[in-house]
Design an enzyme around this catalytic site. Sequence first.
Site, short mmCIF file in Angstrom:
data_model
loop_
_atom_site.label_atom_id
_atom_site.label_comp_id
_atom_site.label_asym_id
_atom_site.label_seq_id
_atom_site.Cartn_x
_atom_site.Cartn_y
_atom_site.Cartn_z
N CYS A 1 0.85 -0.88 -0.06
CA CYS A 1 0.11 -0.03 -0.05
C CYS A 1 0.73 1.18 -0.09
CB CYS A 1 -1.18 0.13 1.29
SG CYS A 1 -2.04 -1.40 0.92
N HIS B 1 -3.42 7.00 1.61
CA HIS B 1 -3.77 5.22 1.51
C HIS B 1 -5.67 5.37 0.96
CE1 HIS B 1 -4.00 1.84 0.52
NE2 HIS B 1 -4.21 1.57 1.49
N ASN C 1 -10.52 -0.28 -1.14
CA ASN C 1 -8.43 -0.65 -1.10
C ASN C 1 -7.98 -1.06 -2.45
OD1 ASN C 1 -5.73 -0.72 -0.39
ND2 ASN C 1 -6.39 -1.17 1.26
O1 UT7 Z 1 -4.19 -0.89 3.03
C1 UT7 Z 1 -4.28 -1.34 4.45
C2 UT7 Z 1 -4.69 -2.93 4.81
N1 UT7 Z 1 -5.22 -3.13 5.60
C3 UT7 Z 1 -6.06 -2.07 6.20
O2 UT7 Z 1 -5.88 -0.72 6.51
C4 UT7 Z 1 -7.03 -2.48 6.92
C5 UT7 Z 1 -6.75 -2.67 8.97
N2 UT7 Z 1 -7.94 -2.89 9.13
C6 UT7 Z 1 -9.46 -3.28 9.00
O3 UT7 Z 1 -10.05 -2.49 8.43
C7 UT7 Z 1 -10.65 -4.18 10.12
O4 UT7 Z 1 -9.39 -4.66 10.46
C8 UT7 Z 1 -11.26 -4.84 9.16
C9 UT7 Z 1 -12.54 -4.03 8.63
C10 UT7 Z 1 -10.31 -5.35 7.80
C11 UT7 Z 1 -12.04 -5.70 10.04
O5 UT7 Z 1 -12.74 -5.06 11.05
P1 UT7 Z 1 -12.99 -5.54 12.25
O6 UT7 Z 1 -13.56 -4.70 12.90
O7 UT7 Z 1 -11.20 -5.36 12.61
O8 UT7 Z 1 -13.22 -7.00 12.63
P2 UT7 Z 1 -12.77 -9.08 12.69
O9 UT7 Z 1 -11.63 -8.94 11.60
O10 UT7 Z 1 -12.48 -8.70 14.45
O11 UT7 Z 1 -14.10 -9.14 13.12
C12 UT7 Z 1 -15.31 -9.18 13.75
C13 UT7 Z 1 -16.73 -10.12 13.36
C14 UT7 Z 1 -15.83 -11.59 13.69
O12 UT7 Z 1 -17.21 -12.21 13.41
P3 UT7 Z 1 -17.18 -12.77 15.02
O13 UT7 Z 1 -16.19 -13.50 15.15
O14 UT7 Z 1 -17.36 -11.48 15.68
O15 UT7 Z 1 -17.97 -13.40 15.47
C15 UT7 Z 1 -16.15 -11.51 11.74
O16 UT7 Z 1 -16.10 -12.79 11.52
O17 UT7 Z 1 -16.55 -9.69 12.08
C16 UT7 Z 1 -16.50 -10.76 10.80
N3 UT7 Z 1 -16.19 -10.40 9.99
C17 UT7 Z 1 -17.90 -9.91 9.05
N4 UT7 Z 1 -18.41 -9.98 8.69
C18 UT7 Z 1 -19.15 -10.20 7.61
C19 UT7 Z 1 -15.51 -10.21 9.46
N5 UT7 Z 1 -15.73 -9.54 8.12
C20 UT7 Z 1 -17.18 -9.72 7.52
C21 UT7 Z 1 -17.49 -9.29 6.51
N6 UT7 Z 1 -19.11 -9.93 7.14
N7 UT7 Z 1 -16.86 -8.82 5.33
#
Ligand code: UT7
Length: 333
Positions: free
Chosen positions: A114, A260, A290
Amino acid sequence: MIYSRITGLGYYVPDNVVTNNDLTKWMETSDEWIQERTGIKERRYFEHGKDTNYSMATAASRQALERAGLSPNDIDVIVYATITPDYFFPGSAFLMQRELQMDGKPVIDIREQCSGFVYALSIADQFIKSGMYKSALVVGSEIQSSWIDKSTAGRNTAVIFGDGAGAAVLQTTKDPGHSILSTHLHADGRFAEDLYVKEPGSSRPGRTATKEMIEEGGFNVYMNGNAVFKHAIVKFGEVINEALSANGYQSSDINLLVPHQANIRISDYVRQQMGLSEDQVINNIQRFGNTTAASIPIALSEAWEMGKLKDGDLICLAAFGSGFTWASALIRW
Ligand code: UT7
């Protein structure tokens, strides 16, 4: 003293719009979840037979060249950032160079995820400042839709990424009042496996690509989303402040921040940290997701098209991503 100046910007995104609702056909997710956690409403996916990584980069470059009033042969070097090249090797810069008929001109392929575009910009800036080259084409291009796992297992990364390309033409100038003032680059390999695609890795027994490796998921994007998020909100601020203090400025001097496009929540956090208004930060993640190395040049091109890059403005580019890498560029427009 010689400096470099951005004299043309361009971008290309595929026509194929994929909404959050479209994603629900392949995985368990919802428009509400994606918008609330990331700000993304839709992204673009390439169309096989129409778009390639290098064809998108070429389209973006042609637009940037036209806006700079240059032809491909006026360019001395290509610096091309991508983590999703057309071939494992040689890099996509070769394919774009062939397409633009720039035979014999040097090309440099880099990754840096990125932060790829800011790294590429910095490389080109050093070449120009040293006097080695007078002009450069700096490109970021990604096709990520063919890498991501579109099943529910891959939903935490699949919903974020999109495809697209952006380009900038750099030319030599003697006027520091219209130039790239500085670039700052960083990396921390201790976090390499917090956001990575393991395969096709070469340091292994046997062949580089086997059916087992695919079944084990080594070709999928792995992301420790939480760790990436936590580091991003710290490092964005640090590297922007580093750029400002190196040039004797403070955040109130910034006219426009082009971050970014990682996640709207990250951008909002950084905006508030810097005391900037919504108007002073470019966000287009809602429409494109992204796009990794392409996100900054696409956003910068859109800012130019909207008339948001005014003569003499202080523009800050900032990135954070896999590696981890983070970087900034401060530009007097
Ligand atoms: O460009 C640089 C690279 N990337 C970034 O900068 C991204 C940085 N990270 C993020 O933006 C966030 O971590 C995400 C948006 C990717 C994820 O958000 P989060 O709040 O950290 O979610 P999580 O992975 O902790 O998951 C929370 C819950 C989980 O369910 P449980 O275990 O709480 O029941 C996941 O299974 O959300 C669930 N989940 C989803 N649900 C619906 C994860 N992805 C999805 C999805 N749709 N797409």
